[in-house]
Every structure is written in structure tokens, then in C-alpha cells.
Scaffold this active site. Structure first.
Site, mmCIF file in Angstrom:
data_model
loop_
_atom_site.group_PDB
_atom_site.id
_atom_site.type_symbol
_atom_site.label_atom_id
_atom_site.label_comp_id
_atom_site.label_asym_id
_atom_site.label_seq_id
_atom_site.Cartn_x
_atom_site.Cartn_y
_atom_site.Cartn_z
ATOM 1 N N HIS A 71 27.490 76.139 -75.111
ATOM 2 C CA HIS A 71 28.031 77.470 -75.367
ATOM 3 C C HIS A 71 26.913 78.512 -75.456
ATOM 4 O O HIS A 71 27.147 79.689 -75.179
ATOM 5 C CB HIS A 71 28.846 77.486 -76.659
ATOM 6 C CG HIS A 71 30.154 76.757 -76.526
ATOM 7 N ND1 HIS A 71 30.262 75.398 -76.654
ATOM 8 C CD2 HIS A 71 31.397 77.216 -76.273
ATOM 9 C CE1 HIS A 71 31.519 75.041 -76.486
ATOM 10 N NE2 HIS A 71 32.229 76.127 -76.254
ATOM 11 N N ASP B 95 34.367 74.532 -66.865
ATOM 12 C CA ASP B 95 34.516 75.017 -68.231
ATOM 13 C C ASP B 95 34.399 76.540 -68.141
ATOM 14 O O ASP B 95 34.176 77.096 -67.063
ATOM 15 C CB ASP B 95 33.433 74.418 -69.119
ATOM 16 C CG ASP B 95 33.838 74.356 -70.590
ATOM 17 O OD1 ASP B 95 34.719 75.125 -71.000
ATOM 18 O OD2 ASP B 95 33.255 73.543 -71.328
#
Length: 567
Positions: free
Chosen positions: A237, A309
Site C-alpha cells: 500500500h 489490485d
């Protein structure tokens, strides 16, 4: 399977429609704003990733979703119809029926487009704190590792079936589960208990049963994160992780993928992680043709859909402009690009995708192959039947299903355990004063209903004792929290503290270590309640530890029982 002539459908589509069918866009909340309806009409996406876990992803602008401009970053502030709310305020509560009606509005907007391709709705609902729709009385299930720890793969099937049953009634058609990562690194900050096991064969057995359960509920599944994030020490992330292991070791992480591909897994999500043994260029798997086309599609023979993702995560935008990342992902073999950002960035990126095809940088054949794969999965799961529209009057049928309720209770009962009771402290006496230090679990903050809210463990202790005091803290134990806890240690000789780890926020384990030392120095007894089995979270000096893999009301009731009942 609903009959549809996929080649004919693609032949009728414009280039812009084909590009749109390679995108899944994000939207948070329960109100179909003019902006999201415009995006569905203008960009014609394949799906929408929905959620209620934050009011807006782009109140100013998500730092993950920024592009590079020389040494700094471009900060894009919301314009016109894009949300510009104050961050941190939860989305409003809504009933299952209200949320279902909102999803129907999005779906009808897609059906009004020329190609009338049904919109798929996707969420995360992995277990523990992962719950994109936390309202309406939803039942929540333990993290995958808890299910794996039971040794019963059938429980994985029934838990997945129950979760899918809830989501399907709400109008969700696609889920970003099961997690296929094999967590071989105890210090992994991102996967951890999201994994079924540290053993690839065990993870494969449990994930295979989860696939069966989701399939029984009629929901499309997504195995993630290919080719495996379980050995990482970094979180994608915020940065690009590199797993620099020998290929032979990396290939053990492929075992769950091989198993589920053979069983007909419809979708796989890519890892924003570099694997030099597979691709020496150092590119993330999401952007790597050797990994997506060479390894996954050619060697492993995967015929389903590859989705990225979130393409605006730090592991990608640290190195690439977002538009370039989208182009490179599709060229590498991805069929869907997950674009969760709600800013005006999509208005900039979409024309660049169209231009990339027109210029030949992105082959039209690759786009048409991607669209065909997505349409085949939608046809297989009958999304053309009424466009996926659900009856809001029956939106809570899954939530209220006795099988769902019973499975949630059983999963909680079987995944809460006593990890240590070296000094024989448990069960706790009901007639002595106890101080409970209870972090606010993310799930409790999200739900915040009469059944599931901050302070839930304290409330469940009332069933056994009226001699329990409580200090509520943040997950990270702020300085204020620490002062408040220390100020009350003299109130009781028995101290119970939660020690929850949450990958999206800082953990408070350092303070729990300090607390353990201070409690011991004062001649008092400490009991730790944790959601993570690894020793770096629960060092040996914690002599009494209760382990829970979930924070559902059912799981917290079991924790209280482990604290007070005779074992």
C-alpha cells in the site's frame, strides 16, 4: 449459464466501450451521486468496487493516487461533482434494503448504456476487520488463519458459503477472496492472519473449500495476490515490496493457485510486488508480462480473468504515472484494472488509455481478449439475468438465514482459544476487581450498532462479573491512552489488555510490552487478548494469552467465556 454471443457483442462495441470494460472503478457510500452515474454512463466500466468503510477516499486526495512530477507529487484536489467531504467521518448507516436499492441504481445506469452489459459489484469481505458493508446486521467471520487453525477445511467452505449468501442477497456479485497467500514470514505486515496457513498445501486445501462455498452461494471469486505475497516484509500500500527469493522457493507459493486454477477459479488478483527470480526487470507482478502472461496464463493455463489490485496503491505509483501503469498492466496480461480512486484522475487516465490503443502501444487484440474473458465470467455466473438487479425487500435474506447465523457462531467458537495459561490464571475469579484495557477494534468502530460497538468485550464481561472496570483506547495507544491506563493500574490486581494488530493502522504492541513490565513490577497479573498468534506480537513473557481471530459479536462472546469460564 445465460446464452450470450460474446464475439458478436464485442464486435458491436466501440473502442471506448471496450476500454471501459477493462476497468473496475471505486465508489464509497450509499448514495448514487450524479458523478458516479456520469462515470458509469461515460466510461462504461465493467464493475464498481463499493464500500461503506470510509466516507470518501479522496477528501483532499489519497496520497496513493498521485502521479510523479519531477521530485515531488501532483496533488489533485476534487473538482465539481467529486466528493470533497471531511475525512474520517463514517458513511451513514443504512439498512440492507437501502444499500441494495442504491446498488440497483448503479446497475440500471449500466444497463442503459448502448451495449447494456451488466455491471458487476465487488467488495472485500475477507474476515475479521475486512468488511466493506458492515451494516444491516451483517454476520462477520474470523480471519482465514483462524479457520485454517481449526484443521477443518469444511468450515472454510461453510464460512465462505455463508458470507457469499449475505453478499449475494445484498446485490454483490463479485468478491475479492479467497486469499491464496501463504504467510511464510511471521513479520509480514500486510498478509499475516489473512492467510489460511504458512504451509502451501494446507492453504490450498482450505482455499479450495472456500472456493466451493463461494461458488455454492453464486458469487464470483478472486484468488489473491498472485504470485504470492506471504514472504514479504513490506506493505504494497505504501511502497513496492521486493521478494528476492530463489525461484524454487517462490514456486511453493504457487501451490494454492495451481489447485484452484484446476478447480475453475474465475479470477485472480495481481500482487504489487517485484519478484526478480520471475522477472529480473524489477517490475511489479501487476506490470510484468513474464509473470502474468508467461507464468499465469501460459504455464499455469489460467483461462479466467486477471484483475489488478488497486492501481493507485503506493507500490505502483511510486514508480509509474497512473495512466502508464494502467496501460502497462493491460499490456502485461491483466484483464481488469481496479481503479478505486474517486478523484478526477479517471477523467485524465481514460483518454490516455484510448490513445494508447489508437497509437498501437496497447494492442486492440489484447483489449478484446480481456473483454472476452470478463464477459465469459459474467455469463457463467448469470449476470445477464435481469442485469444482477436484486429485490430490496429480500436484501436481508442472507443476513437473516439461520444457516448463516449458525455458521458464524460455530466459526467463532472454534477459532477462539487459550494460547497460554502458564500460571493457571484462567479462569478469572468473578469476585475480584479487574481492569480491562480495551482497544477500539476497527470492526467495532465501523459497525457501531447496539450489537457490535466499541467496548464490546467489556460488555460481555458483565455476563460473568460486575467487578470489571475499563479504559478504552485507540488501536495505537496514544500518549493520552497510555497516561490514562497507568493512572488506573492501582484499581485492580488483575489487568486484562487487548493487543490487537491491524495492518491499516499502527499496532500498540510496544505499549503492551511496557505495560507487561510495569504490571509485573507492581506485583500484579496481566492477561493479554490478541488477534495474532505470532511471537513478535506475543512474546514469551506474556504468560496468559487468549487468542481470537475475529472481532465479531460471536467471537467477543467466546473471548469473555475463555476469560471467565472453567475450561
Amino acid at each position: 449459464m445465460t446464452p450470450i454471443d460474446i464475439p458478436a457483442t464485442i464486435a458491436r462495441m466501440t473502442l471506448e466501450e471496450k476500454i471501459g470494460q477493462c476497468l473496475v472503478i471505486g465508489f464509497v457510500g450509499s448514495v448514487a451521486t450524479p458523478e458516479i452515474l456520469r462515470r458509469i454512463r461515460e466510461f462504461k466500466p465493467a464493475g464498481v468496487r463499493v464500500g461503506m468503510t470510509m466516507r470518501t477516499k479522496t477528501a483532499v486526495h489519497d496520497p496513493y493516487a498521485t502521479s510523479r512530477e519531477h521530485a515531488g507529487r501532483v496533488i489533485r484536489r476534487p473538482r465539481f461533482g467529486v466528493k470533497d467531504f471531511i475525512p474520517g467521518i463514517p458513511a451513514p448507516h443504512c439498512t440492507a434494503g437501502q444499500w441494495c436499492a442504491y446498488l440497483n441504481e448503479l446497475k440500471r445506469a449500466a444497463l442503459g448504456n448502448p451495449a447494456a452489459i451488466p455491471l458487476h459489484i465487488t467488495v472485500d469481505m475477507e474476515g475479521e476487520n475486512s468488511a466493506d458493508f458492515p451494516h444491516g446486521g451483517m454476520r462477520f467471520f474470523p480471519a482465514c488463519m483462524g479457520i485454517g487453525a481449526t484443521g477443518d477445511p469444511e468450515l472454510a467452505r461453510r464460512a465462505a458459503r455463508a458470507a457469499g449468501r449475505e453478499l449475494k442477497s445484498l446485490g454483490v456479485s463479485w468478491i475479492h477472496s479467497p486469499v491464496l497467500d501463504v504467510n511464510t514470514n511471521a513479520l509480514n505486515p500486510e498478509i499475516g492472519v489473512r492467510s489460511y496457513s504458512s504451509d502451501p498445501d494446507t492453504a490450498a486445501r482450505f482455499a479450495l473449500k472456500a472456493l466451493e462455498g463461494f461458488r455454492e452461494s453464486g458469487i464470483i471469486t478472486t484468488g489473491k495476490h498472485f504470485p504470492g505475497r506471504g514472504a514479504s516484509t513490506q506493505d504494497a500500500h505504501g511502497e513496492l515490496p521486493v521478494i528476492d527469493l530463489p525461484e524454487a522457493e517462490l514456486r511453493r507459493h504457487l501451490i494454492p493457485y495451481r489447485t484452484l486454477i484446476d478447480a475453475g477459479l474465475p479470477c485472480i488478483m495481481t500482487a504489487h510486488t517485484a519478484y526478480p527470480a520471475y522477472d529480473p526487470s524489477g517490475r511489479a507482478a501487476t506490470l510484468s508480462r513474464p509473470i502474468l502472461t508467461g507464468l499465469l496464463k501460459t504455464e499455469l493455463g489460467f483461462k479466467g480473468v486477471i484483475t489488478t489490485d488497486d492501481i493507485t496503491m503506493g507500490g505502483i505509483v511510486a514508480e509509474f504515472e497512473v495512466a502508464d501503469a494502467c496501460i502497462e498492466a493491460l499490456a502485461a496480461g491483466a484483464d481488469l484494472v481496479l481503479f478505486r480512486d474517486e478523484s478526477n484522475l479517471l477523467d485524465e487516465v481514460f483518454p490516455q488509455l484510448v490513445d494508447a490503443v489508437k497509437s498501437g502501444r496497447l494492442p486492440l487484440e489484447r483489449i478484446e481478449d480481456a473483454v472476452a474473458r470478463v464477459l465469459r465470467v459474467k455469463a457463467e455466473y448469470n449476470l445477464w439475468e435481469s442485469g444482477g438487479i436484486q429485490d430490496p425487500a429480500h436484501a436481508a435474506d442472507g443476513i437473516n438465514d439461520p444457516e448463516v447465523r449458525d455458521t458464524a457462531a460455530e466459526a467463532a467458537r472454534r477459532t477462539v482459544s487459550i494460547l497460554r495459561n502458564a500460571a493457571g490464571v484462567l479462569p478469572l475469579p468473578c469476585d475480584r476487581r479487574i481492569l480491562l484495557v480495551e482497544q477500539i477494534a476497527p470492526l467495532h468502530r465501523l459497525v457501531n450498532s447496539q450489537e457490535c460497538h466499541p467496548g464490546l468485550l467489556w460488555e460481555n464481561c458483565f455476563r460473568y462479573s460486575d467487578q470489571v472496570g475499563m479504559v478504552e483506547t485507540e488501536m495505537s495507544f496514544t500518549e493520552s491512552d497510555r497516561e490514562r491506563v497507568r493512572a488506573r493500574l492501582d484499581e485492580a490486581d488483575l489487568i486484562v489488555t487487548t493487543n490487537y494488530y491491524y495492518r491499516r493502522g499502527s499496532a500498540g504492541s510496544d505499549f503492551v510490552r511496557e505495560l507487561a513490565a510495569e504490571v509485573k513490577a507492581r506485583g500484579k497479573t496481566l492477561v493479554v487478548v490478541t488477534n495474532n498468534p505470532y511471537e513478535h506480537i506475543n512474546p514469551p513473557e506474556y504468560e496468559t494469552v487468549v487468542l481470537t481471530y475475529g472481532n465479531s459479536p460471536e467471537s467477543i462472546r467466546e473471548v469473555a467465556a475463555k476469560l471467565f469460564e472453567n475450561q
